[in-house]
Motif scaffolding. Sequence first.
Motif, short mmCIF file in Angstrom:
data_model
loop_
_atom_site.label_atom_id
_atom_site.label_comp_id
_atom_site.label_asym_id
_atom_site.label_seq_id
_atom_site.Cartn_x
_atom_site.Cartn_y
_atom_site.Cartn_z
N ASP A 68 0.83 -1.20 0.00
CA ASP A 68 0.00 0.00 0.00
C ASP A 68 0.87 1.26 0.00
OD1 ASP A 68 -2.32 -1.51 0.02
OD2 ASP A 68 -2.47 -1.50 2.21
N ILE A 69 1.97 1.22 0.74
CA ILE A 69 2.90 2.35 0.77
C ILE A 69 3.58 2.51 -0.58
CG2 ILE A 69 5.08 3.17 1.75
CD1 ILE A 69 4.14 2.06 4.43
N ILE A 70 4.01 1.41 -1.18
CA ILE A 70 4.64 1.47 -2.51
C ILE A 70 3.69 2.07 -3.53
CG2 ILE A 70 5.48 0.04 -4.43
CD1 ILE A 70 6.59 -1.90 -2.26
N ASN A 71 2.44 1.61 -3.51
CA ASN A 71 1.45 2.14 -4.45
C ASN A 71 1.24 3.64 -4.26
OD1 ASN A 71 1.10 -0.43 -5.49
ND2 ASN A 71 -0.74 -0.87 -4.29
N GLU A 72 1.24 4.08 -3.02
CA GLU A 72 1.09 5.51 -2.75
C GLU A 72 2.28 6.29 -3.30
OE1 GLU A 72 0.38 8.58 1.02
OE2 GLU A 72 0.01 6.43 1.26
N TRP A 73 3.50 5.80 -3.06
CA TRP A 73 4.70 6.46 -3.57
C TRP A 73 4.69 6.53 -5.10
CZ3 TRP A 73 8.60 3.33 -0.12
CH2 TRP A 73 8.67 3.92 1.16
N LEU A 74 4.37 5.39 -5.73
CA LEU A 74 4.36 5.35 -7.20
C LEU A 74 3.31 6.29 -7.77
CD1 LEU A 74 4.84 1.52 -7.89
CD2 LEU A 74 6.53 3.35 -8.19
N GLY A 75 2.15 6.33 -7.14
CA GLY A 75 1.10 7.22 -7.61
C GLY A 75 1.52 8.68 -7.54
N MET A 76 2.28 9.03 -6.50
CA MET A 76 2.75 10.40 -6.33
C MET A 76 3.86 10.73 -7.33
SD MET A 76 2.83 10.30 -2.15
CE MET A 76 3.34 11.96 -1.80
N ALA A 77 4.62 9.73 -7.73
CA ALA A 77 5.79 9.96 -8.58
C ALA A 77 5.50 9.91 -10.07
CB ALA A 77 6.88 8.94 -8.25
N LYS A 78 4.46 9.18 -10.48
CA LYS A 78 4.25 8.91 -11.91
C LYS A 78 4.12 10.17 -12.75
CE LYS A 78 2.42 4.21 -11.88
NZ LYS A 78 1.22 3.36 -12.04
N ASP A 79 3.35 11.13 -12.29
CA ASP A 79 3.15 12.35 -13.08
C ASP A 79 4.46 13.10 -13.28
OD1 ASP A 79 1.18 14.45 -14.19
OD2 ASP A 79 2.38 15.58 -12.76
N ALA A 80 5.24 13.21 -12.21
CA ALA A 80 6.51 13.94 -12.30
C ALA A 80 7.47 13.26 -13.28
CB ALA A 80 7.15 14.05 -10.92
N PHE A 81 7.58 11.95 -13.22
CA PHE A 81 8.50 11.25 -14.11
C PHE A 81 8.00 11.27 -15.55
CE2 PHE A 81 10.43 9.84 -10.26
CZ PHE A 81 11.71 9.47 -10.60
N ALA A 82 6.72 11.20 -15.74
CA ALA A 82 6.17 11.18 -17.09
C ALA A 82 6.26 12.53 -17.78
CB ALA A 82 4.71 10.70 -17.06
N TYR A 83 6.13 13.63 -17.00
CA TYR A 83 5.98 14.94 -17.64
C TYR A 83 6.97 16.02 -17.20
CZ TYR A 83 1.49 12.84 -18.83
OH TYR A 83 0.52 12.00 -19.29
N LYS A 84 7.68 15.80 -16.11
CA LYS A 84 8.47 16.91 -15.55
C LYS A 84 9.96 16.63 -15.40
CE LYS A 84 4.42 18.28 -12.86
NZ LYS A 84 3.83 18.36 -11.50
N VAL A 85 10.34 15.44 -15.00
CA VAL A 85 11.73 15.16 -14.67
C VAL A 85 12.63 15.29 -15.91
CG1 VAL A 85 13.35 13.34 -13.97
CG2 VAL A 85 11.25 13.72 -12.67
N GLY A 86 13.69 16.09 -15.76
CA GLY A 86 14.64 16.28 -16.85
C GLY A 86 15.94 15.54 -16.60
N LEU A 87 16.97 15.93 -17.34
CA LEU A 87 18.27 15.27 -17.27
C LEU A 87 19.30 16.16 -16.59
CD1 LEU A 87 18.50 13.89 -20.92
CD2 LEU A 87 17.61 12.71 -18.90
N LYS A 88 20.31 15.55 -15.99
CA LYS A 88 21.44 16.30 -15.50
C LYS A 88 22.21 16.87 -16.69
CE LYS A 88 21.20 15.78 -11.01
NZ LYS A 88 22.24 15.06 -10.27
N PRO A 89 22.86 18.03 -16.52
CA PRO A 89 23.61 18.64 -17.62
C PRO A 89 24.62 17.69 -18.25
CG PRO A 89 23.40 20.19 -15.81
CD PRO A 89 22.86 18.88 -15.31
N TYR A 90 24.62 17.67 -19.57
CA TYR A 90 25.53 16.90 -20.41
C TYR A 90 25.31 15.38 -20.36
CZ TYR A 90 28.07 21.19 -21.35
OH TYR A 90 28.41 22.46 -21.76
N ALA A 91 24.26 14.93 -19.67
CA ALA A 91 23.97 13.49 -19.68
C ALA A 91 23.63 13.01 -21.08
CB ALA A 91 22.82 13.18 -18.72
N LYS A 92 22.76 13.75 -21.77
CA LYS A 92 22.37 13.34 -23.12
C LYS A 92 23.54 13.39 -24.09
CE LYS A 92 18.70 13.91 -26.54
NZ LYS A 92 17.41 14.58 -26.83
#
Length: 220
Positions: A68-92
């Motif tokens: 239940d805790i894992i599901n809560e964490w994943l639910g909170m994280a999915k939007d950020a990873f799908a639409y917001k999280v970028g890359l560290k400089p020069y990683a790409k």
Amino acid sequence: MSYKAYIFDLDGTVLDSMGVWRNIDVEFLGKRNLTFTEEYAKALSSMKLNLAAEYTIKLYGLKEEPQDIINEWLGMAKDAFAYKVGLKPYAKELLETLHKNKIPAAVATTSKKELYLPALERNGILGYFDAIADSDMVASGKDSPEIFLYAAKLLNQKPRDCIVFEDTAAGIGSAKSVGFTVAAITDGESETKHAEITKIADFTAYDFEKFYKELQKAFV
């Protein structure tokens, strides 16, 4: 930078995502009137989610199920990873150079596919990795070298011929214990944690700029 293969952690290393996880920790604990601490964040940083959930339950005496805790964490994280999280400089740029010059690269992450795959795809780097080792493929967290060894095996390389990029002290220490060269990416770390990581890593940097530029020189 003459390594036969490159192995990358994702959270806090390739992906600029540690702020996301910190906010999740603060919000999760706040809902339960519990206090976030740096020690808690450090403990969780090298754990698989199931172990992190069990640790949280034990530490705070929660009457909740780990899943239940894992599901809560994943639910909170999915939007950020799908639409917001970028890359560290020069990683790409580094990954593009490796790919162009046929130097194999792998992921070694304790994250879940439903989080990291959308982030890698949206940022245009998924195709630069020749292999992925994640938390569903190994039993241990990064306090064990298992995931790094598995990533090297997927690339058909020995640890001594690989460089690992990692941001946690536990991951750096475990990778070094079995013969990997390890570069620490320390952007955003506290001074105490930065000092700890610098002491055990072979190289330390705030992003991938110097590694990219060194590699570029080799192919001029």
